[in-house]
Design a protein around this motif. Sequence first.
Motif, PDB file in Angstrom:
ATOM      1  N   ALA A 158       0.834  -1.217   0.000  1.00 41.26           N
ATOM      2  CA  ALA A 158       0.000   0.000   0.000  1.00 41.26           C
ATOM      3  C   ALA A 158       0.862   1.258   0.000  1.00 41.26           C
ATOM      4  O   ALA A 158       0.535   2.260  -0.666  1.00 41.26           O
ATOM      5  CB  ALA A 158      -0.930  -0.008   1.211  1.00 41.26           C
ATOM      6  N   LYS A 159       1.973   1.224   0.721  1.00 46.26           N
ATOM      7  CA  LYS A 159       2.875   2.383   0.755  1.00 46.26           C
ATOM      8  C   LYS A 159       3.556   2.580  -0.601  1.00 46.26           C
ATOM      9  O   LYS A 159       3.820   3.710  -1.023  1.00 46.26           O
ATOM     10  CB  LYS A 159       3.930   2.218   1.857  1.00 46.26           C
ATOM     11  N   TRP A 160       3.862   1.472  -1.282  1.00 48.06           N
ATOM     12  CA  TRP A 160       4.453   1.607  -2.616  1.00 48.06           C
ATOM     13  C   TRP A 160       3.458   2.243  -3.584  1.00 48.06           C
ATOM     14  O   TRP A 160       3.836   3.013  -4.461  1.00 48.06           O
ATOM     15  CB  TRP A 160       4.951   0.252  -3.135  1.00 48.06           C
ATOM     16  N   GLU A 161       2.178   1.927  -3.401  1.00 48.30           N
ATOM     17  CA  GLU A 161       1.162   2.575  -4.255  1.00 48.30           C
ATOM     18  C   GLU A 161       1.150   4.081  -3.966  1.00 48.30           C
ATOM     19  O   GLU A 161       1.152   4.912  -4.872  1.00 48.30           O
ATOM     20  CB  GLU A 161      -0.219   1.971  -3.981  1.00 48.30           C
ATOM     21  N   GLU A 162       1.159   4.410  -2.668  1.00 47.22           N
ATOM     22  CA  GLU A 162       1.099   5.825  -2.269  1.00 47.22           C
ATOM     23  C   GLU A 162       2.271   6.625  -2.854  1.00 47.22           C
ATOM     24  O   GLU A 162       2.099   7.778  -3.258  1.00 47.22           O
ATOM     25  CB  GLU A 162       1.127   5.873  -0.731  1.00 47.22           C
ATOM     26  N   HIS A 163       3.450   6.001  -2.898  1.00 43.95           N
ATOM     27  CA  HIS A 163       4.639   6.751  -3.310  1.00 43.95           C
ATOM     28  C   HIS A 163       5.106   6.406  -4.728  1.00 43.95           C
ATOM     29  O   HIS A 163       6.240   6.732  -5.106  1.00 43.95           O
ATOM     30  CB  HIS A 163       5.773   6.502  -2.310  1.00 43.95           C
ATOM     31  N   ALA A 164       4.239   5.773  -5.504  1.00 45.30           N
ATOM     32  CA  ALA A 164       4.656   5.289  -6.832  1.00 45.30           C
ATOM     33  C   ALA A 164       5.133   6.417  -7.742  1.00 45.30           C
ATOM     34  O   ALA A 164       6.134   6.256  -8.459  1.00 45.30           O
ATOM     35  CB  ALA A 164       3.510   4.525  -7.484  1.00 45.30           C
ATOM     36  N   ASP A 165       4.469   7.556  -7.722  1.00 44.28           N
ATOM     37  CA  ASP A 165       4.883   8.640  -8.621  1.00 44.28           C
ATOM     38  C   ASP A 165       6.250   9.186  -8.209  1.00 44.28           C
ATOM     39  O   ASP A 165       7.098   9.479  -9.054  1.00 44.28           O
ATOM     40  CB  ASP A 165       3.832   9.768  -8.635  1.00 44.28           C
ATOM     41  N   TYR A 166       6.464   9.280  -6.899  1.00 49.43           N
ATOM     42  CA  TYR A 166       7.770   9.747  -6.414  1.00 49.43           C
ATOM     43  C   TYR A 166       8.877   8.787  -6.873  1.00 49.43           C
ATOM     44  O   TYR A 166       9.953   9.206  -7.317  1.00 49.43           O
ATOM     45  CB  TYR A 166       7.782   9.871  -4.882  1.00 49.43           C
ATOM     46  N   VAL A 167       8.603   7.480  -6.775  1.00 48.95           N
ATOM     47  CA  VAL A 167       9.604   6.475  -7.161  1.00 48.95           C
ATOM     48  C   VAL A 167      10.011   6.688  -8.625  1.00 48.95           C
ATOM     49  O   VAL A 167      11.192   6.620  -8.975  1.00 48.95           O
ATOM     50  CB  VAL A 167       9.049   5.045  -6.931  1.00 48.95           C
ATOM     51  N   GLU A 168       9.034   6.994  -9.474  1.00 50.96           N
ATOM     52  CA  GLU A 168       9.357   7.217 -10.898  1.00 50.96           C
ATOM     53  C   GLU A 168      10.176   8.483 -11.088  1.00 50.96           C
ATOM     54  O   GLU A 168      11.095   8.522 -11.909  1.00 50.96           O
ATOM     55  CB  GLU A 168       8.080   7.293 -11.738  1.00 50.96           C
ATOM     56  N   THR A 169       9.862   9.531 -10.337  1.00 47.67           N
ATOM     57  CA  THR A 169      10.628  10.779 -10.463  1.00 47.67           C
ATOM     58  C   THR A 169      12.085  10.516 -10.101  1.00 47.67           C
ATOM     59  O   THR A 169      13.003  10.917 -10.801  1.00 47.67           O
ATOM     60  CB  THR A 169      10.048  11.849  -9.512  1.00 47.67           C
ATOM     61  N   ARG A 170      12.270   9.809  -9.002  1.00 47.53           N
ATOM     62  CA  ARG A 170      13.636   9.517  -8.576  1.00 47.53           C
ATOM     63  C   ARG A 170      14.374   8.660  -9.602  1.00 47.53           C
ATOM     64  O   ARG A 170      15.581   8.797  -9.793  1.00 47.53           O
ATOM     65  CB  ARG A 170      13.614   8.791  -7.216  1.00 47.53           C
ATOM     66  N   ALA A 171      13.635   7.758 -10.260  1.00 48.39           N
ATOM     67  CA  ALA A 171      14.276   6.758 -11.128  1.00 48.39           C
ATOM     68  C   ALA A 171      14.557   7.265 -12.539  1.00 48.39           C
ATOM     69  O   ALA A 171      14.953   6.476 -13.391  1.00 48.39           O
ATOM     70  CB  ALA A 171      13.397   5.502 -11.191  1.00 48.39           C
ATOM     71  N   GLY A 172      14.389   8.563 -12.793  1.00 49.30           N
ATOM     72  CA  GLY A 172      14.520   9.066 -14.168  1.00 49.30           C
ATOM     73  C   GLY A 172      15.732   8.561 -14.930  1.00 49.30           C
ATOM     74  O   GLY A 172      15.607   7.966 -16.006  1.00 49.30           O
ATOM     75  N   ALA A 173      16.936   8.766 -14.372  1.00 52.01           N
ATOM     76  CA  ALA A 173      18.159   8.381 -15.086  1.00 52.01           C
ATOM     77  C   ALA A 173      18.275   6.856 -15.185  1.00 52.01           C
ATOM     78  O   ALA A 173      18.763   6.314 -16.183  1.00 52.01           O
ATOM     79  CB  ALA A 173      19.378   8.948 -14.368  1.00 52.01           C
ATOM     80  N   LEU A 174      17.793   6.189 -14.157  1.00 49.12           N
ATOM     81  CA  LEU A 174      17.856   4.726 -14.150  1.00 49.12           C
ATOM     82  C   LEU A 174      16.924   4.156 -15.224  1.00 49.12           C
ATOM     83  O   LEU A 174      17.297   3.245 -15.977  1.00 49.12           O
ATOM     84  CB  LEU A 174      17.437   4.237 -12.759  1.00 49.12           C
ATOM     85  N   ASN A 175      15.726   4.713 -15.308  1.00 50.41           N
ATOM     86  CA  ASN A 175      14.785   4.271 -16.348  1.00 50.41           C
ATOM     87  C   ASN A 175      15.393   4.448 -17.732  1.00 50.41           C
ATOM     88  O   ASN A 175      15.280   3.562 -18.595  1.00 50.41           O
ATOM     89  CB  ASN A 175      13.482   5.077 -16.260  1.00 50.41           C
ATOM     90  N   ALA A 176      16.054   5.591 -17.945  1.00 51.52           N
ATOM     91  CA  ALA A 176      16.647   5.856 -19.264  1.00 51.52           C
ATOM     92  C   ALA A 176      17.714   4.813 -19.582  1.00 51.52           C
ATOM     93  O   ALA A 176      17.778   4.283 -20.700  1.00 51.52           O
ATOM     94  CB  ALA A 176      17.233   7.267 -19.292  1.00 51.52           C
ATOM     95  N   ALA A 177      18.559   4.485 -18.575  1.00 44.86           N
ATOM     96  CA  ALA A 177      19.627   3.503 -18.810  1.00 44.86           C
ATOM     97  C   ALA A 177      19.051   2.114 -19.073  1.00 44.86           C
ATOM     98  O   ALA A 177      19.521   1.378 -19.946  1.00 44.86           O
ATOM     99  CB  ALA A 177      20.558   3.466 -17.601  1.00 44.86           C
ATOM    100  N   LEU A 178      18.004   1.764 -18.341  1.00 42.32           N
ATOM    101  CA  LEU A 178      17.383   0.439 -18.532  1.00 42.32           C
ATOM    102  C   LEU A 178      16.728   0.345 -19.905  1.00 42.32           C
ATOM    103  O   LEU A 178      16.830  -0.672 -20.602  1.00 42.32           O
ATOM    104  CB  LEU A 178      16.345   0.181 -17.437  1.00 42.32           C
TER     105      LEU A 178
END
Length: 282
Positions: free
Chosen positions: A18-38
């Motif tokens: 449930a907490k991961w759902e609550e913070h899902a958008d934040y997780v994506e913001t943080r992961a910007g460079a990682l998402n690009a590399a993946l």
Amino acid sequence: MSIEKRQHVHGMWAAVAAKWEEHADYVETRAGALNAALLEGAALRRTDRVLELACGPGGFGLLAARAAGHVVLSDVVPEMVEIAAKRAADHGVLNVTTKVLDLEEIDEPDDSFDAVISREGLMFAVEPQRAFAEIRRVLRPGGRLAASVWAERDRNPWLDIVMTAVSDLLGRPMPPPGMPGPFALADADRLRALATGAGFVDVRLTRVAVPLRAASVDEWWARTRGVAGPVAGIIATLPDDRRTALEGDIRTAAEAYVTADGIEFPGEALVLTAYGSEHDDD
Ligand SMILES: C[S@@+](CC[C@H](N)C(=O)[O-])C[C@H]1O[C@@H](n2cnc3c(N)ncnc32)[C@H](O)[C@@H]1O
């Protein structure tokens, strides 16, 4: 014994879904460079059938779906899969389906995916060599793996200070010996050996900076204590006085990372890309 360990890890993640759902958008913001590399490593094509393992709320798989034909968002925790399905519907992403799958025992046929992707999930395998063998089995010949894991603990103080404080309080190592955890695959040589040992070829490892920023120590801690799977359950069940003492120690350690704008911790991930077998560079 392995089954008990696996069930323990899965239960730990179910408790924080449930907490991961609550913070899902934040997780994506943080992961910007990682998402690009993946995404670069996965080199997805419009016709690709892709499997995301350990999807959590599904943020990375939903992004990957923009470049792929179809993505199966999967996680061993049914609650996480439900959240991913709901977020796919909310975002209007139509080329995804969801499935409960254990990355150590992938209930899919051989040769059934063009690519497997996973962000910060493989290190929770109790037997990682089994996970790599399973991933290679479900990849079609020439299929690609793009996955990230956290790099060394001292390069990720945003979590190290929490695990160290919990460990000091309990008087035992965190995670306990023999249990997987966030830094279980942080040794780049071991990670490479796991991939090559499972038969992957053209194995590449890169390091990606994943800093963690928050407006204040309070904001960071409120989020971290909810989503940090390996410690959230322990913290939640501590008696009040011990939790207060623990939180005091963690806040003191976090002070070293306070900036004029809030708080910023360094962070680093290892991105692994590999092919399941010899491939054409088309
Ligand atoms: C740190 S979270 C990462 C979630 C998501 N990939 C992300 O980056 O936002 C780790 C995820 O791994 C999942 N997980 C742990 N063990 C797993 C396993 N054996 N098979 C599949 N998923 C697993 C957890 O349920 C959790 O969703």
